[in-house]
Design an enzyme around this catalytic site. Structure first.
Site, PDB file in Angstrom:
ATOM      1  N   ASN A 165      48.131   9.805 -60.332  1.00 10.29           N
ATOM      2  CA  ASN A 165      47.126   8.774 -59.997  1.00 10.29           C
ATOM      3  C   ASN A 165      46.225   8.385 -61.167  1.00 10.29           C
ATOM      4  OD1 ASN A 165      45.692  11.166 -59.800  1.00 10.29           O
ATOM      5  ND2 ASN A 165      44.588  10.580 -57.951  1.00 10.29           N
ATOM      6  N   GLU A 264      42.015  21.419 -59.962  1.00  9.49           N
ATOM      7  CA  GLU A 264      41.338  20.197 -59.498  1.00  9.49           C
ATOM      8  C   GLU A 264      42.210  19.648 -58.386  1.00  9.49           C
ATOM      9  OE1 GLU A 264      38.497  19.032 -60.417  1.00  9.49           O
ATOM     10  OE2 GLU A 264      38.064  19.996 -62.330  1.00  9.49           O
ATOM     11  N   CYS A 298      41.182  11.177 -55.883  1.00 10.84           N
ATOM     12  CA  CYS A 298      40.765  12.406 -55.190  1.00 10.84           C
ATOM     13  C   CYS A 298      39.332  12.297 -54.677  1.00 10.84           C
ATOM     14  CB  CYS A 298      40.895  13.588 -56.137  1.00 10.84           C
ATOM     15  SG  CYS A 298      40.048  13.303 -57.688  1.00 10.84           S
ATOM     16  N   GLU A 475      35.717  20.222 -64.987  1.00 12.01           N
ATOM     17  CA  GLU A 475      36.196  19.525 -66.181  1.00 12.01           C
ATOM     18  C   GLU A 475      35.117  18.558 -66.641  1.00 12.01           C
ATOM     19  OE1 GLU A 475      40.128  18.005 -65.038  1.00 12.01           O
ATOM     20  OE2 GLU A 475      41.002  19.833 -65.863  1.00 12.01           O
TER      21      GLU A 475
HETATM   22  P1  NAP Z   1      51.119  16.925 -56.348  1.00 14.85           P
HETATM   23  O1  NAP Z   1      52.289  16.610 -55.508  1.00 14.85           O
HETATM   24  O2  NAP Z   1      50.438  18.228 -56.144  1.00 14.85           O
HETATM   25  O3  NAP Z   1      51.641  16.815 -57.858  1.00 14.85           O
HETATM   26  C1  NAP Z   1      50.797  17.048 -58.950  1.00 14.85           C
HETATM   27  C2  NAP Z   1      51.610  17.576 -60.097  1.00 14.85           C
HETATM   28  O4  NAP Z   1      52.170  18.823 -59.705  1.00 14.85           O
HETATM   29  C3  NAP Z   1      52.777  16.695 -60.501  1.00 14.85           C
HETATM   30  O5  NAP Z   1      52.967  16.797 -61.883  1.00 14.85           O
HETATM   31  C4  NAP Z   1      53.933  17.319 -59.747  1.00 14.85           C
HETATM   32  O6  NAP Z   1      55.167  17.054 -60.346  1.00 14.85           O
HETATM   33  C5  NAP Z   1      53.577  18.772 -59.879  1.00 14.85           C
HETATM   34  N1  NAP Z   1      54.185  19.653 -58.886  1.00 14.85           N
HETATM   35  C6  NAP Z   1      54.684  19.346 -57.661  1.00 14.85           C
HETATM   36  N2  NAP Z   1      55.155  20.464 -57.065  1.00 14.85           N
HETATM   37  C7  NAP Z   1      54.958  21.489 -57.929  1.00 14.85           C
HETATM   38  C8  NAP Z   1      55.238  22.879 -57.908  1.00 14.85           C
HETATM   39  N3  NAP Z   1      55.821  23.474 -56.854  1.00 14.85           N
HETATM   40  N4  NAP Z   1      54.894  23.635 -58.983  1.00 14.85           N
HETATM   41  C9  NAP Z   1      54.301  23.058 -60.050  1.00 14.85           C
HETATM   42  N5  NAP Z   1      54.022  21.740 -60.143  1.00 14.85           N
HETATM   43  C10 NAP Z   1      54.338  20.969 -59.095  1.00 14.85           C
HETATM   44  O7  NAP Z   1      49.997  15.835 -56.264  1.00 14.85           O
HETATM   45  P2  NAP Z   1      50.145  14.264 -56.462  1.00 14.85           P
HETATM   46  O8  NAP Z   1      50.619  13.691 -55.191  1.00 14.85           O
HETATM   47  O9  NAP Z   1      50.904  13.961 -57.706  1.00 14.85           O
HETATM   48  O10 NAP Z   1      48.638  13.861 -56.771  1.00 14.85           O
HETATM   49  C11 NAP Z   1      47.738  13.543 -55.784  1.00 14.85           C
HETATM   50  C12 NAP Z   1      46.880  14.742 -55.478  1.00 14.85           C
HETATM   51  O11 NAP Z   1      46.135  15.112 -56.627  1.00 14.85           O
HETATM   52  C13 NAP Z   1      45.861  14.417 -54.408  1.00 14.85           C
HETATM   53  O12 NAP Z   1      45.744  15.502 -53.539  1.00 14.85           O
HETATM   54  C14 NAP Z   1      44.579  14.224 -55.218  1.00 14.85           C
HETATM   55  O13 NAP Z   1      43.404  14.429 -54.481  1.00 14.85           O
HETATM   56  C15 NAP Z   1      44.764  15.252 -56.292  1.00 14.85           C
HETATM   57  N6  NAP Z   1      43.903  14.950 -57.455  1.00 14.85           N
HETATM   58  C16 NAP Z   1      42.815  15.742 -57.682  1.00 14.85           C
HETATM   59  C17 NAP Z   1      41.959  15.453 -58.739  1.00 14.85           C
HETATM   60  C18 NAP Z   1      40.737  16.291 -58.993  1.00 14.85           C
HETATM   61  O14 NAP Z   1      40.174  16.165 -60.082  1.00 14.85           O
HETATM   62  N7  NAP Z   1      40.295  17.125 -58.081  1.00 14.85           N
HETATM   63  C19 NAP Z   1      42.233  14.364 -59.560  1.00 14.85           C
HETATM   64  C20 NAP Z   1      43.359  13.580 -59.299  1.00 14.85           C
HETATM   65  C21 NAP Z   1      44.193  13.895 -58.237  1.00 14.85           C
HETATM   66  P3  NAP Z   1      56.110  15.873 -59.783  1.00 14.85           P
HETATM   67  O15 NAP Z   1      55.318  14.618 -59.847  1.00 14.85           O
HETATM   68  O16 NAP Z   1      57.219  15.845 -60.722  1.00 14.85           O
HETATM   69  O17 NAP Z   1      56.454  16.244 -58.381  1.00 14.85           O
END
Ligand code: NAP
Length: 494
Positions: A165, A264, A298, A475
């Site tokens: 994102n 995060e 997020c 962060e």
């Molecule tokens: P996600 O599915 O958790 O993926 C995030 C990252 O983790 C991607 O690089 C993904 O790779 C990787 N990943 C997926 N499964 C994994 C595993 N089993 N082991 C290690 N890495 C793995 O999240 P998203 O859908 O991309 O992002 C949206 C989420 O991020 C939302 O929940 C949002 O709130 C959160 N977010 C939080 C913050 C904050 O600062 N708190 C900021 C931005 C976003 P692939 O893409 O290759 O699957």
């Protein structure tokens, strides 16, 4: 509507398009010769193919980082700072190209992409300065013939995993403090958006940051890479931004090696408008918080608690503002809302809306999508829902789309309880003119970050992060570098 888009070949600097892994200063094809497609969510078209790194490449990247680490940590801090400043300058110089790459692979409007590049760059600049302010302590000893010293040292090799994102800023927010502290990094960007990460790393290389200090392994095998990052003993810290679901997996995996971990994770932000609020400011805050990145942030407002007495006026003003949200391809200048990241993301938002409707919710506003956008399948129209039942899934899950869920409340106590009734605790927003209420809400809301009379809270000087299931660590700000430093206590007998 102009839905034409600039092809990737129209970048000012085509070298910014990198399609290989970066390992120890070498741009490498994957061992398996496998590639994965990067799709433009605005059109469904292929942008390019990227080398699909596996566990072997991740291991090599970790070894390269460990080799680069010892020289990097021994560089004078002024030199590390100078290199980070040089990188920051290059990011700004190429910001138009970086923004275009970001929009093409992620979908957000170009104005938002430019803002993200500036935001990511601000972390590089901030930590270029923080590098010079890593202080230790001399502590008054128990015995006069002792000297107690505390020094700070880099944790060692850092593994970073980032989401789609904010593909530039989420990585910059990890690379900059890690490098400032003296750590080398191996990063895996999200498979949907590897190009922004690779371009950022190429600019770091151009800025003179030594080979191996930044390594990038794009991959579709996230879980295998995650296991390697968590279990490889050369990695001393894992920094993850993404979903709470994956965060929990990584906590378990890192336990075996007692690896430091920063998380995060997801949010479920309450957006509270009290009866005394400036409603125009509240609507402006709602627009900024809810519709940035089509609702895929997020810190997005997820639950809108509006005092019952002002609910209809607030909704009318909000709907009026929402009518100006032009939906379309992010490269078109008039676009305010781009596509969601994928068709499956649209399906997930629709399933949350369907669940709410089944339980009695009403749609009070929904924008029209023209036929072309409907056919592409990755767009979701800005929507307002009222009359939402307490057990609706969109109250407990991140909506991650441009859907406003309106809920009434009658008293401060009631709304504070409702706002805190979630496993998450990343961001919250309050709109009120009452200073006593501001103080009270600041104390009782269980959140890592609170916006008072504003919907925009993120900046490099401030500690970004959450409580409860929203994560560990911060962060940005001077707190942001602490996560990349170990404290060593030295007791000297004089
Ligand atoms: P996600 O599915 O958790 O993926 C995030 C990252 O983790 C991607 O690089 C993904 O790779 C990787 N990943 C997926 N499964 C994994 C595993 N089993 N082991 C290690 N890495 C793995 O999240 P998203 O859908 O991309 O992002 C949206 C989420 O991020 C939302 O929940 C949002 O709130 C959160 N977010 C939080 C913050 C904050 O600062 N708190 C900021 C931005 C976003 P692939 O893409 O290759 O699957």
């Amino acid at each position: 509507m102009d839905n034409s888009y600039m092809p990737i070949t129209e970048l000012c600097n085509p070298f910014l398009i990198r399609t290989c892994a970066l390992i120890g200063g070498e741009w490498c094809e994957s061992d398996s010769k496998k590639y994965f497609p990067v799709i433009n969510p605005a059109t469904g078209e292929l942008l390019t193919n990227v080398a699909d790194a596996g566990v072997e490449e991740a291991r090599r990247a970790i070894v390269a980082a460990a080799q680069a680490q010892s020289n990097w940590m021994q560089k004078p801090v002024q030199e590390r700072s100078r290199l980070l400043h040089a990188w920051h300058a290059l990011v700004l110089k190429h910001s138009d190209d970086l923004a275009l790459i970001l929009t093409l692979e992620q979908g957000k409007p170009l104005t938002e992409a430019r803002a993200e590049i500036a935001y990511g760059a601000s972390y590089i600049e901030w930590f270029a300065e923080e590098a010079k302010r890593i202080y230790g302590d001399i502590i008054a000893p128990q015995h006069p013939d002792q000297r107690i010293m505390v020094i700070k040292q880099p944790v060692g090799v850092v593994a970073a995993i980032t989401p789609w994102n904010f593909p530039n800023a989420m990585l910059a927010r990890k690379l900059a403090p890690a490098l400032a502290a003296g750590c080398a990094v191996v990063a895996k960007p999200a498979a949907e958006t590897p190009l922004s990460a690779l371009a950022l790393a190429w600019l770091a290389e151009e800025a003179g940051i030594p080979a191996g200090v930044i390594n990038i392994v794009p991959s579709t095998d996230a879980s295998a890479i995650g296991i390697e990052f968590s279990s490889n003993k050369l990695v001393r810290k894992l920094s993850f931004t993404g979903s709470t679901r994956v965060g929990k997996i990584l906590i378990q995996q890192c336990a075996e090696d007692v690896k430091r971990i920063t998380l995060e994770l997801g949010g479920n932000a309450p957006f509270i408008v009290f009866e005394d609020a400036d409603l125009d400011a509240a609507v402006a805050g709602a627009m900024a918080s809810k519709f940035r990145n089509a609702g895929q942030t997020c810190v997005c407002a997820n639950r809108f608690y509006i005092h019952r007495n002002i609910q209809s006026v607030f909704c009318a003003k909000l709907i009026q503002a929402m009518q100006s949200l032009t939906i379309g391809n992010g490269v078109a200048s008039e676009t305010k809302i781009g596509p969601l990241i994928s068709r499956s993301a649209v399906k997930k938002v629709q399933s949350l809306v369907d669940d709410a409707l089944k339980k009695g919710a009403r749609i009070t506003y929904q924008a029209d999508l023209d036929k072309t956008l409907l056919a592409i399948g990755s767009y979701y129209p800005p929507t307002v829902l009222n009359n939402i039942a307490d057990d609706s899934l969109l109250l407990t899950q991140e909506i991650f789309g441009p859907v406003v869920a309106i809920l009434p409340f009658d008293s401060d106590e009631e709304v504070a309880k409702l706002a805190n009734d979630t496993d998450y605790g990343l961001a919250a927003y309050c709109f009120t003119r009452d200073s006593k209420r501001i103080k009270k809400m600041s104390e009782i809301l269980a959140t890592g970050m609170l916006g008072i009379n504003t919907g925009t809270i993120s900046n490099a000087m401030a500690p970004f992060g959450g409580v409860k299931h929203s994560g560990w660590g911060r962060e940005g700000s001077h707190y942001g570098i602490a996560d990349y430093l170990e404290i060593k206590y030295i007791c000297e007998q004089i």
